[in-house]
Design an enzyme around this catalytic site. Structure first.
Site, PDB file in Angstrom:
ATOM      1  N   HIS A 114      -9.944   7.001  -6.484  1.00  0.00           N
ATOM      2  CA  HIS A 114     -10.387   6.877  -5.112  1.00  0.00           C
ATOM      3  C   HIS A 114      -9.647   7.836  -4.185  1.00  0.00           C
ATOM      4  O   HIS A 114      -8.542   8.291  -4.482  1.00  0.00           O
ATOM      5  CB  HIS A 114     -10.177   5.444  -4.629  1.00  0.00           C
ATOM      6  CG  HIS A 114     -11.026   4.445  -5.344  1.00  0.00           C
ATOM      7  ND1 HIS A 114     -11.011   3.106  -5.038  1.00  0.00           N
ATOM      8  CD2 HIS A 114     -11.933   4.582  -6.360  1.00  0.00           C
ATOM      9  CE1 HIS A 114     -11.861   2.464  -5.817  1.00  0.00           C
ATOM     10  NE2 HIS A 114     -12.419   3.330  -6.633  1.00  0.00           N
ATOM     11  N   GLU A 116      -8.161   7.267  -1.424  1.00  0.00           N
ATOM     12  CA  GLU A 116      -6.884   6.731  -0.958  1.00  0.00           C
ATOM     13  C   GLU A 116      -5.758   6.991  -1.961  1.00  0.00           C
ATOM     14  O   GLU A 116      -4.617   7.254  -1.580  1.00  0.00           O
ATOM     15  CB  GLU A 116      -6.995   5.223  -0.694  1.00  0.00           C
ATOM     16  CG  GLU A 116      -7.946   4.852   0.435  1.00  0.00           C
ATOM     17  CD  GLU A 116      -9.366   4.604  -0.061  1.00  0.00           C
ATOM     18  OE1 GLU A 116     -10.071   3.820   0.593  1.00  0.00           O
ATOM     19  OE2 GLU A 116      -9.761   5.172  -1.095  1.00  0.00           O
ATOM     20  N   CYS A 145     -11.147  -0.406  -0.191  1.00  0.00           N
ATOM     21  CA  CYS A 145     -11.463  -1.559  -1.031  1.00  0.00           C
ATOM     22  C   CYS A 145     -10.182  -2.360  -1.244  1.00  0.00           C
ATOM     23  O   CYS A 145      -9.083  -1.890  -0.923  1.00  0.00           O
ATOM     24  CB  CYS A 145     -12.047  -1.092  -2.365  1.00  0.00           C
ATOM     25  SG  CYS A 145     -10.855  -0.249  -3.434  1.00  0.00           S
ATOM     26  N   CYS A 148      -7.432  -0.402  -3.227  1.00  0.00           N
ATOM     27  CA  CYS A 148      -6.776   0.660  -2.473  1.00  0.00           C
ATOM     28  C   CYS A 148      -5.936   0.101  -1.332  1.00  0.00           C
ATOM     29  O   CYS A 148      -4.884   0.660  -0.995  1.00  0.00           O
ATOM     30  CB  CYS A 148      -7.811   1.647  -1.941  1.00  0.00           C
ATOM     31  SG  CYS A 148      -8.567   2.667  -3.228  1.00  0.00           S
TER      32      CYS A 148
END
Length: 285
Positions: A114, A116, A145, A148
Site C-alpha cells: 500500500h 502508506e 485501511c 495501514c
C-alpha cells in the site's frame, strides 16, 4: 600563446550535474596555464545557490500530471470510465516546525504494497536526526485501511520526534466498523485525519503537480463534496466518546459487512485490497 577550454563538472550522487567552463591561457615557455575569468563566458549556478538548486531539482523530479491529479484526487462520489480504477496516491512534505520544506514526494499503491507502507519506508530511509522535531503533512486519495492505520500509529510511536497530519480526499469503506476503528486509532494516537478542502487541494496542486504555472481550478461541487465527506468523518470520529457505538460487532454484522465488501469489490474499488496487484508496477522505489 595557446588558449585552452577546460570543463569542470559537479555531479550530485543520483542527481543532476552542473558544468563550469574555464578559459585557460598558456604563455609560451610557461607550462602552467593562467585562468582567465573563472566564470567568464558562462552562467553557472552561484555557489551559495548550489544546494538550493540540488534540493529544488530533487523536489521536482516526481510530479503528478494534471489528469492524474484531477482523476485520482477528485472527491466526486463516482467517476466516468474508461479511466480505470482510482488508486491510492499519497503526497507528503517533510519540514521543520516553522521552517522550510526539507523533502516532498509521492507514493502510490504497488504490487501487494500500500501507498502508506511505501511512505513509511521512504521516511525511515532518511535516517532523520532524532534530536530534532519534524512535521509531516500527507495528502491522500483514500483514507487508510485498518492495516495501514495500525502501521502508521506504530511508526509514529517508534519515532516520537515526528508529527503526522493526514488530509484525505475520500473515505474508504467508511461504513464498515473495522475501518472506522482504524480512523479512531489514528486520532487517539495524535495523528490527525481531516478531509481535503479547497485550500488542501490547491496546496497539493501547487507542490505535487506538473501544473505548468497554472493556478488550481476547483472542479464542480468540490466544496459540496468536501462538506459531505467532512460531516461523515465527524460522525465517525464522534463515536470516540460513545464507546457503545464502537464495541465489537456481532457475527451477523460481520457477515453483512463482508457481503457488502464483496459487492463493492465487484465494482473494482480495490485501492486498499491487500491482494491488489498491478502487473506493470514495480516495488516501491
Amino acid at each position: 600563446m595557446g588558449v585552452f577550454l577546460l570543463t569542470l563538472t559537479l555531479r550530485a550522487a543520483g542527481g543532476p550535474h552542473w558544468e563550469y567552463r574555464l578559459v585557460a591561457k598558456s604563455l609560451l615557455g610557461n607550462k602552467r596555464p593562467v585562468l582567465d575569468g573563472l566564470f567568464s563566458n558562462c552562467h553557472p549556478i552561484p555557489p551559495e545557490d548550489l544546494l538550493t538548486g540540488m534540493e529544488r531539482q530533487r523536489n521536482t523530479m516526481n510530479l503528478l500530471t494534471e489528469n492524474t491529479f484531477c482523476y485520482q484526487f477528485g472527491n466526486q462520489h463516482k467517476v466516468k470510465e474508461p479511466n480505470g480504477r482510482r488508486k491510492t496516491y499519497l503526497c507528503y512534505q517533510l519540514k521543520l516546525p516553522d521552517g522550510p520544506t526539507l523533502n516532498k514526494d509521492y507514493t502510490k499503491n504497488k504490487k501487494k504494497r500500500h501507498a502508506e507502507i511505501c511512505f513509511i519506508d521512504k521516511i525511515s530511509s532518511m535516517d532523520l536526526d532524532k534530536t530534532k522535531r519534524y512535521e509531516i503533512t500527507c495528502f491522500i486519495t483514500w483514507s487508510p485501511c485498518p492495516f495501514c492505520a495500525k502501521k502508521l500509529v506504530d511508526f509514529i510511536k517508534d519515532h516520537p520526534h515526528l508529527s503526522l497530519q493526514i488530509f484525505a480526499s475520500r473515505l474508504y469503506f467508511h461504513w464498515i466498523w473495522g475501518y472506522q476503528v482504524g480512523l479512531h486509532h489514528l486520532w487517539e494516537s495524535n495523528i490527525r485525519v481531516s478531509v481535503m478542502r479547497e485550500p488542501e487541494f490547491a496546496d497539493c496542486w501547487e507542490n505535487f503537480v506538473d501544473n505548468q504555472g497554472k493556478a488550481f481550478k476547483p472542479w464542480e461541487k468540490l466544496t459540496e463534496y468536501s462538506t459531505r465527506i467532512g460531516l461523515r468523518l465527524g460522525r465517525i470520529l464522534g463515536k470516540i466518546h460513545r464507546p457503545n457505538l464502537v464495541s465489537e460487532p456481532s457475527s451477523e454484522c460481520i457477515q453483512d459487512e463482508r457481503d457488502c465488501v464483496d459487492a463493492i469489490r465487484n465494482l473494482s474499488l480495490d485501492a486498499h485490497d491487500p491482494l491488489y496487484e498491478e502487473g506493470t508496477q514495480d516495488e516501491c522505489s
